[in-house]
Design a protein around this motif. Structure first.
Motif, PDB file in Angstrom:
ATOM      1  N   ILE A 162       2.390  10.124 -40.765  1.00  0.00           N
ATOM      2  CA  ILE A 162       2.652  10.991 -39.607  1.00  0.00           C
ATOM      3  C   ILE A 162       2.252  10.288 -38.308  1.00  0.00           C
ATOM      4  N   LYS A 163       1.073   9.661 -38.311  1.00  0.00           N
ATOM      5  CA  LYS A 163       0.602   8.977 -37.101  1.00  0.00           C
ATOM      6  C   LYS A 163       1.502   7.793 -36.757  1.00  0.00           C
ATOM      7  N   ARG A 164       1.917   7.035 -37.765  1.00  0.00           N
ATOM      8  CA  ARG A 164       2.847   5.927 -37.532  1.00  0.00           C
ATOM      9  C   ARG A 164       4.156   6.438 -36.935  1.00  0.00           C
ATOM     10  N   LEU A 165       4.634   7.543 -37.487  1.00  0.00           N
ATOM     11  CA  LEU A 165       5.903   8.113 -37.022  1.00  0.00           C
ATOM     12  C   LEU A 165       5.797   8.520 -35.553  1.00  0.00           C
ATOM     13  N   ILE A 166       4.704   9.188 -35.197  1.00  0.00           N
ATOM     14  CA  ILE A 166       4.537   9.640 -33.806  1.00  0.00           C
ATOM     15  C   ILE A 166       4.459   8.446 -32.859  1.00  0.00           C
ATOM     16  N   ILE A 167       3.670   7.432 -33.225  1.00  0.00           N
ATOM     17  CA  ILE A 167       3.529   6.252 -32.364  1.00  0.00           C
ATOM     18  C   ILE A 167       4.868   5.544 -32.194  1.00  0.00           C
ATOM     19  N   GLN A 168       5.566   5.307 -33.321  1.00  0.00           N
ATOM     20  CA  GLN A 168       6.851   4.592 -33.243  1.00  0.00           C
ATOM     21  C   GLN A 168       7.910   5.394 -32.501  1.00  0.00           C
TER      22      GLN A 168
END
Length: 299
Positions: A242-248
């Motif tokens: 989830i955090k990777r998705l938000i950052i990307q």
């Protein structure tokens, strides 16, 4: 082979699944309807009809598979979602009723954006971790069939998944549920680890990513439900992807864009906190049981 009517087989099979399934009567009903090609009304009208041997053989095999823990949707290859009949295999998550809330909110956001937009170009929408395609396809089909949006004004959808077999399932659902060529042309498929292979900017990113903590995935899969770990496991606390998705996503957002993500009760609060730290305004939406389910992020 035994001589069963629908009524007597229903009684026999329900007893077989008691203690195995939490919903034995419903499971048997769905299996019988699938085998006989009956709707609910026909099931009631023809309860005393005899089951042909070939269909009875399939039903015996289906019962064995259900007793082993395999979900009914994987046995029949079908699952209703948002009123549409989706093809499913063990390569994708089985669409769940709670995810329909994400579709409903997505439709509201899209209609609001279309009304407010001074841009004549269609909205760009990404369905990340698409799986069976149930979210993106349901949104597009509803905009066209229910809200009567002309094809030329319908959004463009990019359906993304890391799994090639999942994308094949989504492609089959597009071919089945969007038979009009003009609608099919609204869909682009991309195999990618999140945004790695994705180009462009989006007005709305929809996602039901893996968000279950690893230890809970282990527990969930012990019942033989056979859903793909890849689509469930969100790492130790359920928020890693989830955090990777938000950052990307920040590199792929159009002006005043929105992310609408299913995170479940496990980590909706953590997701909203993290998103605010990335400069998003957030809202949390609850599901049919009143539990936290979706996080809406706007930037």
């Amino acid at each position: 082979m035994e001589n069963y009517t629908l009524r007597t087989f229903r009684t026999f099979a329900t007893k077989q699944l008691e203690g195995v399934s939490p919903t034995p009567e419903l499971d048997v009903q769905v299996l019988l309807q699938h085998a006989m090609h009956y709707d609910k009304t026909q099931m009631l009208l023809f309860l005393d009809n005899h089951i042909p041997d070939d269909k009875l053989e399939w039903l015996y095999h289906a019962l064995d598979r259900r007793e082993s823990g395999l979900p009914v949707a994987y046995i029949t290859g079908h699952k209703e979602f948002y009123g549409f009949d989706f093809f499913v295999t063990p390569d994708v998550l089985i669409p769940k009723p709670d995810t329909e809330i994400l579709v409903e909110r997505a439709l509201e956001i899209i209609l609001e954006k279309m009304e407010d937009s001074s841009n004549s170009e269609p909205l760009q929408i990404c369905d990340m971790c698409t799986g069976s395609g149930c979210i993106g396809i349901s949104v597009l089909k509803t905009l066209y069939a229910v809200d009567k949006i002309p094809v030329e004004k319908l959004p463009q959808f990019t359906l993304v998944d890391i799994s090639a077999p999942s994308l094949e399932v989504a492609k089959k659902n597009v071919a089945t549920l969007l038979p009009e060529k003009s609608l099919v042309e609204k869909i682009t498929f991309v195999q990618s680890d999140l945004f790695e292979n994705v180009q462009g900017h989006f007005d709305l990113i929809l996602s039901n990513p893996p968000y279950v903590p690893t230890a809970m995935v282990d527990e969930l899969l012990t019942d033989g439900r056979s859903e793909p770990r890849l689509a469930l496991d969100g790492d130790e606390d359920g928020t890693a992807l989830i955090k990777r998705l938000i950052i990307q996503s920040c590199d792929h957002l159009a002006f005043n864009a929105t992310i609408l993500m299913e995170t479940g009760e496990y980590n909706a609060l953590q997701t909203a906190d993290f998103a605010r730290g990335q400069g998003f305004e957030t809202q949390i939406h609850t599901d049919l049981e009143g539990d936290y389910r979706n996080v809406e992020m706007t930037k």
